[in-house]
Design a protein around this motif. Structure first.
Motif, PDB file in Angstrom:
ATOM      1  N   MET A 111       0.814  -1.214   0.000  1.00  0.00           N
ATOM      2  CA  MET A 111       0.000   0.000   0.000  1.00  0.00           C
ATOM      3  C   MET A 111       0.849   1.267   0.000  1.00  0.00           C
ATOM      4  N   ASP A 112       2.082   1.166   0.491  1.00  0.00           N
ATOM      5  CA  ASP A 112       2.907   2.375   0.578  1.00  0.00           C
ATOM      6  C   ASP A 112       3.919   2.460  -0.560  1.00  0.00           C
ATOM      7  N   GLU A 113       3.614   1.809  -1.693  1.00  0.00           N
ATOM      8  CA  GLU A 113       4.499   1.902  -2.853  1.00  0.00           C
ATOM      9  C   GLU A 113       4.278   3.213  -3.607  1.00  0.00           C
ATOM     10  N   PHE A 114       5.300   3.660  -4.308  1.00  0.00           N
ATOM     11  CA  PHE A 114       5.157   4.769  -5.237  1.00  0.00           C
ATOM     12  C   PHE A 114       6.187   4.595  -6.345  1.00  0.00           C
ATOM     13  N   ASP A 115       5.982   5.252  -7.460  1.00  0.00           N
ATOM     14  CA  ASP A 115       6.890   5.119  -8.600  1.00  0.00           C
ATOM     15  C   ASP A 115       8.253   5.716  -8.278  1.00  0.00           C
ATOM     16  N   GLU A 116       9.297   4.993  -8.637  1.00  0.00           N
ATOM     17  CA  GLU A 116      10.642   5.540  -8.458  1.00  0.00           C
ATOM     18  C   GLU A 116      10.921   6.681  -9.427  1.00  0.00           C
ATOM     19  N   VAL A 117      10.222   6.645 -10.565  1.00  0.00           N
ATOM     20  CA  VAL A 117      10.481   7.601 -11.630  1.00  0.00           C
ATOM     21  C   VAL A 117       9.245   8.470 -11.845  1.00  0.00           C
ATOM     22  N   ASP A 118       9.461   9.721 -12.136  1.00  0.00           N
ATOM     23  CA  ASP A 118       8.375  10.651 -12.430  1.00  0.00           C
ATOM     24  C   ASP A 118       7.810  10.336 -13.813  1.00  0.00           C
ATOM     25  N   VAL A 119       6.910   9.362 -13.856  1.00  0.00           N
ATOM     26  CA  VAL A 119       6.449   8.796 -15.115  1.00  0.00           C
ATOM     27  C   VAL A 119       5.794   9.833 -16.024  1.00  0.00           C
ATOM     28  N   TYR A 120       5.038  10.764 -15.458  1.00  0.00           N
ATOM     29  CA  TYR A 120       4.261  11.712 -16.251  1.00  0.00           C
ATOM     30  C   TYR A 120       4.913  13.084 -16.365  1.00  0.00           C
ATOM     31  N   GLY A 121       6.119  13.243 -15.877  1.00  0.00           N
ATOM     32  CA  GLY A 121       6.742  14.558 -15.895  1.00  0.00           C
ATOM     33  C   GLY A 121       5.967  15.538 -15.037  1.00  0.00           C
ATOM     34  N   THR A 122       5.491  15.046 -13.896  1.00  0.00           N
ATOM     35  CA  THR A 122       4.585  15.819 -13.039  1.00  0.00           C
ATOM     36  C   THR A 122       5.317  16.819 -12.159  1.00  0.00           C
ATOM     37  N   PHE A 123       6.495  16.470 -11.698  1.00  0.00           N
ATOM     38  CA  PHE A 123       7.134  17.239 -10.630  1.00  0.00           C
ATOM     39  C   PHE A 123       8.251  18.145 -11.152  1.00  0.00           C
ATOM     40  N   THR A 124       8.396  19.263 -10.493  1.00  0.00           N
ATOM     41  CA  THR A 124       9.584  20.087 -10.692  1.00  0.00           C
ATOM     42  C   THR A 124      10.756  19.371 -10.024  1.00  0.00           C
ATOM     43  N   PRO A 125      12.009  19.718 -10.340  1.00  0.00           N
ATOM     44  CA  PRO A 125      13.143  19.063  -9.673  1.00  0.00           C
ATOM     45  C   PRO A 125      13.073  19.140  -8.149  1.00  0.00           C
TER      46      PRO A 125
END
Length: 569
Positions: free
Chosen positions: A514-528
């Motif tokens: 349940m506490d997993e998340f993507d290691e990579v910003d798959v959608y280009g969502t985040f600023t650095p």
């Protein structure tokens, strides 16, 4: 036959939404440009956007009339204002709590429910929101039409005496219907405005209506040379009333929070547009507390001063505006002043409806039909549905139905409780974004697309309070006291019972990872900076294959080995 198939195929391609694949705007059964996590360039809302967003839910007729609701129950002015202040504090708290997933992961309510309910079961809260959007949009258009009718009367006084061309079977008049039609058509062009561009309308609404309300209060105080006896109203609960002041205050607080439950529930639809978290927090709390309380106070003072001028208490602004114009003998000054005030109220109602119902409805409809509906198309569908809903029937006849809609927080509060429990306690504020847009190889498919834990948790939240809703709407003269008491606390009961039941079910029947998340910003969502804070690798620094698959478990950016053109970073 072949020609017909080709035509249908061409029509399908013409209607189907297009997305820029290079920006990860894929269009399929679960995704389109308006459903994916918002990229930084589309997050344009600063603190004033959120101040304006919540201000339009305060600068309106219903909030102006709020003190009158509590005074007519027998509460004092101080008790009424206490309810308003406490209610606004809770609204600020819950709106921030529920919207946080949108601030961090930049997804809206439509997608947010997929990790709680499951991909298919997420349609349950979605359909509830769509129903509310359709009906409240129609009702708001009708209420706005009443204000437009006042504006028209200010320009052409004879309009108030227009002949009624409707028969006795239609529960409205030509005067009211013309106002509705004009309001509806004037609102339509704003449907093409995307949420990213809402700043100017927010500025106009806040300044115009805010100054108008303050000017109205100052004028009333100056003319009356003070306030009437309404201002000094003490506690006047009838001796035969089954409810004391404490229970009426509790019911009032519940009503305050429940009245904005629909807007709180889908808060992440708009919080995802924030340039930063502080913008949402500052704008929301400042507007909820300052504007929300101030409008109620101004409405109370104006009604008290008008009581001294006209000898009666007028809580409904359109009624008071018409009285002002009549007492001014229809002079140009009186008509100009009334026009300015009624137009301010009307424009606020217009944009509150567009933002809170039409655009929100567009986002929800996009979740049902992502291939064909985006925010703009969904907003247009929601707005056109006002003619199908026929608000003149609801307002003038089905008062019970409107009361049920106003009490819909009974069903929405449990949804919010589950959302908060799942996000904060179970998932520890971590989401795998790439798994929210597919039905294979995903953590959020559960059992055939349904997280069965959500259904009993939701039902347990509204089951204790539904009985009180029924007896209240039926105006039962001798309802069971326990049912009504539960209903008076419906929001808090529904929120916490569903949260607790959902937590216990997940404790005994745990969901893996349940506490997993993507290691990579798959959608280009985040600023650095955001990527570093969340703990993901920016897309441009990650191997393209891994980025598209969103592989990996919980980690930080420093723990992931990535490649750029074959070079190890």
């Amino acid at each position: 036959m072949i020609s017909l198939r080709k035509r249908l195929a061409r029509a399908n391609q013409f209607v189907k939404l297009k997305g820029d694949e290079s920006r990860h705007e894929q269009t399929d059964a679960w995704s389109n440009r308006d459903l994916i996590p918002l990229p930084p360039e589309r997050r344009t809302w600063g603190w004033f956007h959120f101040f304006g967003f919540w201000a339009i839910s305060s600068l309106n007729i219903s909030n102006w009339q709020t003190p009158g609701t509590f005074l007519t129950q027998g509460l004092s002015v101080r008790q009424a204002m206490l309810i308003i202040v406490v209610g606004r504090l809770l609204i600020s708290l819950f709106s921030t709590l529920i919207a946080w997933a949108g601030l961090k992961w930049h997804i809206g309510f439509t997608v947010q429910n997929r990790y709680t309910w499951g991909m298919r079961a997420s349609y349950i809260p979605l359909l509830q929101r769509i129903l509310l959007n359709f009906i409240w949009n129609a009702v708001q258009c009708w209420n706005g039409g009443r204000l437009v009718a006042v504006c028209i009367t200010c320009i052409w006084p004879s309009f108030a005496r227009i002949k009624n061309t409707f028969g006795p079977d239609i529960p409205t008049t030509t005067y009211e219907f013309v106002g509705f039609v004009v309001f509806w058509f004037l609102s339509t062009p704003f449907l093409w405005l995307r949420p990213e561009k809402f700043k100017i309308p927010f500025q106009i609404v806040t300044i115009w209506c805010g100054l108008g309300m303050l000017s109205w209060m100052i004028w009333a105080l100056a003319v009356a040379k003070g306030v009437g006896p309404l201002w000094s109203t003490g506690q006047q609960i009838p001796g035969g009333s089954p409810w004391g002041a404490s229970w009426l205050i509790m019911a009032g607080i519940n009503q305050q929070v429940g009245g904005l439950a629909a807007g709180i529930t889908n808060g992440s639809d708009f919080s995802r547009y924030a340039r930063g978290r502080k913008h949402y927090i500052i704008g929301t709390i400042l507007s909820c507390m300052v504007t929300g309380v101030l409008v109620c106070f101004v409405g109370l003072v104006t009604a008290a001063a008008a009581q001294k001028i006209y000898g009666e208490v007028y809580w409904n602004p359109p009624d008071l505006l018409m009285v002002m114009m009549d007492y001014g003998n229809g002079s140009s000054k009186a008509r100009a002043g009334v026009f300015f005030l009624s137009a301010g109220f009307a424009f606020t109602a217009m944009f509150e409806n567009i933002c809170g119902n039409a655009v929100a409805g567009g986002i929800d409809l996009a979740g049902l039909f992502p291939r064909y509906i985006d925010i703009r198309r969904g907003a247009i569908i929601t707005f056109v549905a006002a003619w199908i809903v026929q608000p003149w029937q609801l307002i003038n006849r089905a008062t019970t139905f409107i009361q049920v809609l106003s009490s819909f927080a009974v069903f929405l509060a449990p949804i919010m409780g589950m959302m908060a429990c799942d996000y904060y306690l179970l998932r520890k504020r971590k989401i795998r974004l790439s798994h929210l847009y597919r039905t294979h190889d995903t953590n959020y498919w559960f059992w055939h697309g349904v997280n069965w834990r959500a259904l009993p948790a939701w039902i347990c939240g509204w089951a204790p309070t539904i009985g009180g809703l029924v007896v209240t709407v039926k105006l039962d003269p001798n309802p069971p006291r326990a049912l009504v008491q539960l209903y008076y606390m419906a929001f808090l009961i529904g929120f916490f019972i569903s949260a607790i039941v959902f937590y216990v079910l997940n404790l005994f029947f745990p969901v893996p990872d349940m506490d997993e998340f993507d290691e990579v910003d798959v959608y280009g969502t985040f600023t650095p900076r955001e990527a570093e804070r969340v703990g993901v690798v920016p897309l441009e620094y990650a191997d393209s294959t891994d980025a598209r698959r969103g592989l990996g478990r919980e980690s930080t950016a420093e723990q992931v080995v990535v490649h750029d053109n074959g070079k190890k970073l």
